[in-house]
Design a protein around this motif. Structure first.
Motif, short mmCIF file in Angstrom:
data_model
loop_
_atom_site.label_atom_id
_atom_site.label_comp_id
_atom_site.label_asym_id
_atom_site.label_seq_id
_atom_site.Cartn_x
_atom_site.Cartn_y
_atom_site.Cartn_z
N PHE A 75 0.82 -1.21 0.00
CA PHE A 75 0.00 0.00 0.00
C PHE A 75 0.86 1.26 0.00
O PHE A 75 0.48 2.28 -0.59
CB PHE A 75 -0.98 0.00 1.17
N THR A 76 2.02 1.23 0.63
CA THR A 76 2.93 2.37 0.57
C THR A 76 3.40 2.58 -0.87
O THR A 76 3.43 3.72 -1.36
CB THR A 76 4.14 2.13 1.48
N TRP A 77 3.75 1.51 -1.56
CA TRP A 77 4.17 1.61 -2.96
C TRP A 77 3.04 2.19 -3.81
O TRP A 77 3.27 3.05 -4.66
CB TRP A 77 4.59 0.23 -3.46
N ARG A 78 1.81 1.73 -3.59
CA ARG A 78 0.66 2.24 -4.35
C ARG A 78 0.45 3.73 -4.09
O ARG A 78 0.20 4.49 -5.02
CB ARG A 78 -0.62 1.47 -3.98
N ASN A 79 0.57 4.15 -2.83
CA ASN A 79 0.40 5.57 -2.51
C ASN A 79 1.49 6.41 -3.18
O ASN A 79 1.21 7.50 -3.68
CB ASN A 79 0.43 5.79 -1.00
N LEU A 80 2.72 5.91 -3.18
CA LEU A 80 3.80 6.65 -3.84
C LEU A 80 3.57 6.75 -5.34
O LEU A 80 3.83 7.78 -5.96
CB LEU A 80 5.14 5.98 -3.56
N THR A 81 3.07 5.68 -5.95
CA THR A 81 2.79 5.69 -7.39
C THR A 81 1.70 6.69 -7.71
O THR A 81 1.82 7.47 -8.67
CB THR A 81 2.37 4.28 -7.85
N GLU A 85 2.11 10.13 -9.97
CA GLU A 85 1.24 10.42 -11.11
C GLU A 85 0.56 11.78 -10.95
O GLU A 85 0.45 12.54 -11.90
CB GLU A 85 0.19 9.33 -11.29
N GLY A 86 0.12 12.08 -9.74
CA GLY A 86 -0.50 13.38 -9.48
C GLY A 86 0.47 14.52 -9.67
O GLY A 86 0.12 15.58 -10.21
N GLN A 87 1.71 14.32 -9.24
CA GLN A 87 2.74 15.35 -9.41
C GLN A 87 3.03 15.58 -10.90
O GLN A 87 3.15 16.72 -11.34
CB GLN A 87 4.01 14.95 -8.67
N ILE A 88 3.13 14.51 -11.67
CA ILE A 88 3.40 14.64 -13.10
C ILE A 88 2.24 15.36 -13.78
O ILE A 88 2.44 16.24 -14.63
CB ILE A 88 3.67 13.27 -13.74
N THR A 89 1.01 15.03 -13.39
CA THR A 89 -0.16 15.69 -13.96
C THR A 89 -0.15 17.18 -13.64
O THR A 89 -0.43 18.02 -14.51
CB THR A 89 -1.45 15.05 -13.43
N GLU A 90 0.20 17.52 -12.41
CA GLU A 90 0.28 18.93 -12.01
C GLU A 90 1.35 19.66 -12.81
O GLU A 90 1.13 20.78 -13.29
CB GLU A 90 0.56 19.03 -10.51
N ARG A 91 2.52 19.06 -12.96
CA ARG A 91 3.59 19.68 -13.74
C ARG A 91 3.18 19.85 -15.20
O ARG A 91 3.48 20.87 -15.83
CB ARG A 91 4.86 18.82 -13.66
#
Length: 152
Positions: A75-81, A85-91
């Motif tokens: 679940f930690t890996w999923r949260n990081l993924t 993805e959210g950071q890339i979308t924001e950028r």
């Protein structure tokens, strides 16, 4: 109304609390009674029986703890993924906004930001190339460039 994450989860899956409670109860029962069931028919002295039960409980506890750690890591890996993805979308969104600016410096910053995202995210490489080519097509001069020839 500001609902918490757990309230939304409970509204979506109303029996999740009961299921989790039953699962934990089953694990505790297995940890406590399971080893005694394993050695019930064996012809052992009381000391040997207690030592064997203790070792079995220790082993089961390690198995449960290891499973819990593995689930936590997943679940930690999923949260990081998801966060990445959210950071890339924001950028990506910010860079597209920069492309629409009237100032050349800001447009160049948007182009460089899109280049960086294309390098960092293979999944977004071709959509970024499509955006950049559409930008070039839209902003290219329609007049053909003229070449000056030197007269001799």
């Amino acid at each position: 109304m500001n609902e918490t994450r757990f309230q939304r989860l409970y509204a979506r899956f109303p029996f999740v609390g009961i299921t989790v409670g039953l699962g934990i109860g089953l694990l505790v029962a297995l940890l406590w009674q399971g080893p005694e069931w394993f050695v019930a028919g064996a012809q052992l002295s009381d000391k040997e029986r207690l030592e064997l039960i203790d070792k079995a409980r220790g082993t089961l506890a390690q198995i449960f703890a290891g499973s819990g750690i593995a689930v936590g890591l997943y679940f930690t890996w999923r949260n990081l993924t998801v966060a990445r993805e959210g950071q890339i979308t924001e950028r990506f969104t910010r860079a597209i906004d920069q492309l629409g600016s009237d100032r050349l410096e800001i447009r160049l910053g948007g182009i460089y930001a899109l280049e960086r995202i294309a390098r960092d995210s293979a999944k977004d490489h071709w959509p970024i190339m499509e955006v950049l080519t559409a930008f070039v097509r839209e902003h290219a001069s329609s007049a053909a460039p003229t070449l000056e020839t030197s007269s001799q």
